[in-house]
Design a protein around this motif. Structure first.
Motif, PDB file in Angstrom:
ATOM      1  N   UNK A 301      -2.193 -53.020  39.097  1.00 46.70           N
ATOM      2  CA  UNK A 301      -0.661 -53.912  38.919  1.00 46.70           C
ATOM      3  C   UNK A 301      -0.390 -54.347  37.561  1.00 46.70           C
ATOM      4  N   UNK A 302      -1.677 -54.999  37.097  1.00 50.43           N
ATOM      5  CA  UNK A 302      -1.477 -55.326  35.624  1.00 50.43           C
ATOM      6  C   UNK A 302      -1.112 -54.330  34.565  1.00 50.43           C
ATOM      7  N   UNK A 303      -2.003 -53.472  34.705  1.00 52.33           N
ATOM      8  CA  UNK A 303      -1.685 -52.355  33.649  1.00 52.33           C
ATOM      9  C   UNK A 303      -0.386 -51.452  33.908  1.00 52.33           C
ATOM     10  N   UNK A 304       0.126 -51.558  35.075  1.00 52.08           N
ATOM     11  CA  UNK A 304       1.289 -51.071  35.601  1.00 52.08           C
ATOM     12  C   UNK A 304       2.536 -51.872  34.593  1.00 52.08           C
ATOM     13  N   UNK A 305       2.402 -52.970  34.794  1.00 47.23           N
ATOM     14  CA  UNK A 305       3.428 -53.793  34.230  1.00 47.23           C
ATOM     15  C   UNK A 305       3.442 -53.948  32.680  1.00 47.23           C
ATOM     16  N   UNK A 306       1.978 -53.937  32.339  1.00 43.04           N
ATOM     17  CA  UNK A 306       1.788 -54.241  30.685  1.00 43.04           C
ATOM     18  C   UNK A 306       2.069 -53.033  30.089  1.00 43.04           C
ATOM     19  N   UNK A 425       2.269 -55.057  45.929  1.00 47.66           N
ATOM     20  CA  UNK A 425       1.555 -55.376  44.858  1.00 47.66           C
ATOM     21  C   UNK A 425       2.409 -55.661  43.517  1.00 47.66           C
ATOM     22  N   UNK A 426       3.497 -54.489  43.410  1.00 47.07           N
ATOM     23  CA  UNK A 426       4.427 -54.734  42.278  1.00 47.07           C
ATOM     24  C   UNK A 426       5.562 -55.627  42.606  1.00 47.07           C
ATOM     25  N   UNK A 427       5.744 -56.101  43.856  1.00 46.24           N
ATOM     26  CA  UNK A 427       6.869 -56.791  43.995  1.00 46.24           C
ATOM     27  C   UNK A 427       6.383 -58.350  43.645  1.00 46.24           C
ATOM     28  N   UNK A 431       1.996 -63.555  39.259  1.00 41.18           N
ATOM     29  CA  UNK A 431       0.656 -63.751  38.871  1.00 41.18           C
ATOM     30  C   UNK A 431       0.232 -62.758  37.642  1.00 41.18           C
ATOM     31  N   UNK A 432       0.546 -61.499  37.908  1.00 35.07           N
ATOM     32  CA  UNK A 432       0.513 -60.499  36.927  1.00 35.07           C
ATOM     33  C   UNK A 432       1.223 -60.756  35.695  1.00 35.07           C
TER      34      UNK A 432
END
Length: 975
Positions: A301-306, A425-427, A431-432
């Motif tokens: 999730x964090x890598x996806x958004x970052x 996860x991505x919704x 926190x991410x």
């Protein structure tokens, strides 16, 4: 009701329940115990309910099996045996969205509706289509939607025909499409992602009926399904419907649809490919250079958004350091990026357009040197914060034009759910996002660059090089191949192809039986609100400037738009109005450099956008309202920052930086080329309107082919004309940016309006006081009848005229006519029988009317269909049920749900064009009262429109030159 985890509801066991604060929804994850179907419900107060059933569908090969199947399951089913229930729903439902999508690894069938009865009707049709399609009974479905040999007589040439075949011929005509498709192919050689799920036209004819059926049997089972529900619907009722009507009849099975992870490469791969350009185009400055990197997994999730934020930071703004470095190194004329997170292993891509193959090594060198420098010296922290703020605003707003919010959430949750991870996860991005924000002051983003870009061997350097004559050679190769195939056939085999062609045409031409049509569920007129929606609007004033205020709940976002009437711009400067809108926000102002300006906009606002629009009048042929619009949005506490930035751009932009201006013009021209390649139907119909309509001629000069030719000319001669271009931009800005031709639109809540009012003086001080003196434009209106040549293999065929010039008036009933012709006559004759991907009727309140096809293999045949429309109308007949369907479908389009910003904008247009609530109600009443006789009466109108022989076709050089006798002029689109 309160749902409890581990309890079973109508066959569905609740696996997980959670509150997702970020989207104000309660998420319920179910498993249907008998069938194995997964179901995810996002329960909230949104009345625009969404449903989707999706399947994991990794492609076997390049035949486009998943894509053709997506089309085909919507061509009749067990309960709804009409040939195209999907089209019947388009014509006669209150849906707010209705479509199907093929992705690289999944196929989704989503729809949305605000009406509960309609919602359940649509769910019934979609479920039956997906699970019980008629593809098993009728091989003609694959022939129509996928491909077939077309042969009417043994002495004629055999051809390929099929809707998806022609759609993908169009897709593979676009260099940008080819580039993105090939990147995935070469990055994932041992994965299903190497295969073209949409279909490569070279391989689509390898698809057999047996493979087609086998694919559906394997993957279209509830055990491989992902069912999604969203909105304020009764969850228990929805579960009961799905269980009782469908899922209880299936046993759970094991479906092997897993997607294997591609092992990383030991070293970067290099590939060079060719793409077609027309013989008259120059090859210089036409190469695409790209670098692509596989960046982890979409379930991180964090890598996806970052990585999404990093792509924006490096490539998407005037301040983006990698974009700047590539432009300044003169590698090419346009730079853009893409972060594809819709597959299991996301891909980060850097693209330089309008380059040359000799620049390949320098391109690679500049990319890696720039990235190394950013890692060593550190990235500007303000730039990072600006990109984070921009992405956060977009995520929170969840507003993408044409798509319901619930559907956007569905697509996003599939990025983890499809790969057997937590759907939310991505919704649950809160926190991410917080973790990423905490890392701004560290070297977090520099480490991402190191790990995923600098030290990543799972990468690809792909060059796409132009080649003249490639499209013509391809056409000849196909012709020769088909000739050889036919020669190798026996007499019996040839007769069999002729018989199959006739059988398909017979099926296509035979109308559905009344009995079958009546099996489709339908609302009644009583289900429709007879009243037209009233959009909130209040007329106010600030320092003698008109303000249109729209008091709407916006969740603390202010939408502030400035509408400047451009009717005082002289004829010779009209293209500069469009150029001005394209340049603003990308150049220095007195206070900020363009890089600083970009950072400030992304730090403090949700965006500031500029564009030219032309609003059509009502009833007067020559009446139109041209505008340059500044659209902006920000959280209400940031209104002072927003206003100061708008003021700087509108009142204090500096046009004198010749180098920067040239860069922008090159980029705008490049983006225009992409638009022409991808939206040929809009270009051809826009050009057509310019032949007979003042407003059409005005529009065409501002964003049609004429604007592209203007950009090409000033780019080519920039060094000699730079002073003239700068002078004209300044003149145009001085004419436009004045209080006398300004309307300000504000959409927010009443208590936030005072914040705008308090700061409005700061805005108005930047705007001039020049008197508005409108120009009376004279355009050279005549039937130019042009053939517009592109390297593509398909056409966009437009024909029309203005019906008011023939003495007819506008009525709401013509909207019902559009529903009937677009969804019935044109669909059947141009798409189903002709093999085009689509065909539409375009119309406006000033009488401009056009038929236009999309990705059409034909030309003269399509024009013949247009010419015969009056005969269809003369003999038109429909029973009460059919007319009800057409009326409901028309109302569904009129009642499309608008976002708060959309409501404000629609109300502004109505105000500017003097379209009153009485006008809108009259139009609605006319729609609701439309009869068969009304539709028949349009036969003369269409005859009188078509007799004028105004045509414009954008498309294949081969096809247009074959039919050169119908054109007055043939023009090369690209140079």
């Amino acid at each position: 009701m309160e749902f409890e985890v581990n309890k079973v509801y109508n066959g569905f066991k609740l696996i997980e329940k959670r509150k997702i604060e970020e989207i104000n929804s309660t998420a319920l994850l179910f498993l249907h115990e008998k069938s194995g179907a997964r179901l995810y419900k996002l329960s909230n107060y949104d009345d625009n309910k969404v449903f989707s059933i999706g399947f994991r569908t990794p492609p076997y090969d390049d035949t486009g099996l998943p894509h053709i199947l997506e089309h085909s399951v919507l061509c009749g089913s067990r309960k709804f045996p009409t040939k195209e229930p999907f089209v019947e729903l388009l014509k006669g439902s209150l849906n707010t969205f209705l479509n199907a999508f093929t992705f690289s690894d999944k196929t989704m069938y989503p729809f949305a509706s605000r009406n509960e009865k309609d919602f359940f009707n649509l769910m019934d049709v979609y479920m039956d289509a997906a699970l019980y399609p008629n593809i098993y009974k009728y091989p003609e479905i694959l022939m129509q939607e996928g491909w077939h040999y077309e042969l009417n007589d043994k002495n004629e040439d055999m051809t390929y025909k099929g809707v998806v075949y022609n759609e993908m011929q169009g897709a593979f005509s676009s260099a940008e499409s080819i580039l993105i498709r090939r990147i995935q192919q070469y990055l994932f050689p041992d994965s299903p992602y190497k295969n073209e799920s949409g279909g490569d036209p070279d391989y689509i004819p390898n698809l057999t009926q047996e493979k087609f059926i086998e694919f559906h049997k394997k993957y279209y089972h509830p055990s491989n399904s992902y069912i999604y529900l969203y909105g304020d619907g009764d969850t228990l009722k929805e579960l009961e419907f799905l269980n009782e009507k469908y899922l209880k009849d299936f046993e759970r099975i094991e479906v092997d649809s897993r997607i294997n992870e591609q092992k990383p490469f030991d070293a970067m791969k290099e590939v060079s490919l060719e793409y077609p350009i027309t013989p008259n185009e120059e090859e210089k400055d036409k190469t695409f250079l790209s670098l692509s990197f596989v960046t982890g997994k979409s379930t991180d999730a964090q890598n996806y958004l970052a990585m999404n934020i990093l792509e924006h930071l490096l490539l998407e703004t005037p301040a983006a350091p990698l974009k700047r470095a590539l432009i300044e190194a003169n590698i090419g004329k346009d730079v853009f990026g893409q972060f594809d997170s819709s597959i299991m292993q996301p891909v980060f891509t850097i693209v330089v357009k309008n380059s040359n193959i000799e620049m390949k090594e320098k391109f690679k060198e500049v990319v890696f040197d720039t990235l190394r420098k950013l890692v060593k010296e550190g990235i500007d922290k303000e730039l990072i914060e600006a990109s984070i703020n921009k992405r956060e605003f977009e995520i929170r707003e969840a507003d993408e034009e044409g798509l319901p919010k619930g559907l956007l959430f569905d697509v996003k949750l599939m990025d983890s759910w499809l790969y057997d991870e937590n759907p939310s996860m991505h919704l649950e991005y809160g926190k991410t996002l917080s973790k990423i924000k905490e890392n701004v002051k560290t070297d977090y983003f520099e480490k991402l660059i190191e790990e995923y870009l600098l030290n990543n061997t799972h990468s690809l350097l792909l060059s796409l090089v132009p080649k003249k004559g490639l499209a013509e050679k391809k056409a000849e190769d196909i012709k020769r191949k088909l000739s050889d195939i036919k020669k190798s056939m026996s007499e019996d085999e040839i007769e069999n192809i002729i018989s199959q062609t006739k059988a398909l045409k017979k099926r296509q031409e035979e109308p559905d039986s009344k009995e079958d049509l009546e099996k489709l569920p339908l609302l009644s007129i009583k289900d429709i609100n007879p009243k037209a929606e009233v959009l909130p609007i209040e007329e106010r004033a600030l320092d003698e400037v008109k303000v249109l205020f729209h008091p709407i709940f916006t969740n603390e976002i202010a939408y502030i738009n400035l509408l400047f009437n451009t009717g005082a711009v002289p004829y010779e400067l009209l293209p500069y109005a469009a150029l001005l809108s394209d340049v603003l926000g990308k150049i220095d102002t007195e206070k900020y450099s363009y890089s600083e300006l970009s950072k400030k906009i992304n730090l403090s606002t949700g965006g500031i956008y500029f564009g030219v629009e032309v609003y059509q009048g009502k009833g007067n042929i020559d009446e139109f309202y041209p505008q340059l619009i500044v659209k902006s949005k920000a959280l209400c506490d940031k209104i002072p920052n927003l206003i100061e930035l708008i003021g700087q751009i509108v009142g204090k932009s500096k046009f004198d930086d010749k180098k920067r201006l040239k860069e922008i013009i090159q980029e705008i021209k490049s983006r225009s080329e992409i638009r022409i390649s991808q939206s040929g139907h809009l270009i051809s119909s826009m050009r057509l309107f310019s032949y007979f309509s003042k407003s059409g001629a005005y529009v065409e000069k501002l964003y049609g082919l004429s604007y592209y030719k203007f950009l090409s000319d000033i780019e080519k001669n920039y060094d000699n004309r730079a002073d003239e271009i700068i002078s004209n931009l300044k003149k145009t800005a001085d004419i436009i940016f004045n209080k006398d031709n300004l309307i300000i639109s504000v959409t927010t809540e009443e208590n936030d309006y005072s914040v705008f009012e308090k700061n409005s003086g700061e805005l108005l001080k930047y705007i001039g006081n020049r008197k508005y003196n409108p120009v009376n434009y004279e355009f050279d209106l005549e039937a130019k009848n042009e053939g517009l040549l592109t390297p593509g293999n398909v056409q966009y065929v437009a024909k029309g005229y203005n019906f008011m010039k023939e003495g007819y008036g506008y009525t709401g009933r013509i909207q019902v006519l559009r529903t009937i012709l677009s969804g019935d006559y044109l669909w059947n004759r141009v798409r189903v029988q002709g093999g085009a991907y689509g065909c539409f009727m375009r119309i406006d309140r000033t009488g401009n009317l056009a038929f236009v096809s999309y990705r059409d293999p034909n030309l003269k045949e399509t024009l013949s269909v247009y010419n015969s429309v009056f005969e269809y109308l003369k003999n038109f007949d429909a029973d009460e049920r059919e007319m009800t369907k057409y009326i409901i479908g028309t109302i569904g389009k009129l009642d499309y749900p608008l976002t708060p910003a959309g409501k404000g904008e629609r109300a502004d247009i109505n105000y500017i064009t003097h379209l009153t609530q009485e006008d809108l109600q009259r139009e609605r009443d006319e729609v609701l009262d439309t009869t068969v006789e009304d539709i028949r009466s349009f036969d003369r109108l269409l005859f009188d429109v078509m007799k004028h022989e105004y045509i414009c076709v954008l498309g294949s050089e081969v096809k247009i030159k074959e039919n050169k006798d119908i054109f007055k002029d043939i023009i090369n689109v690209f140079e």
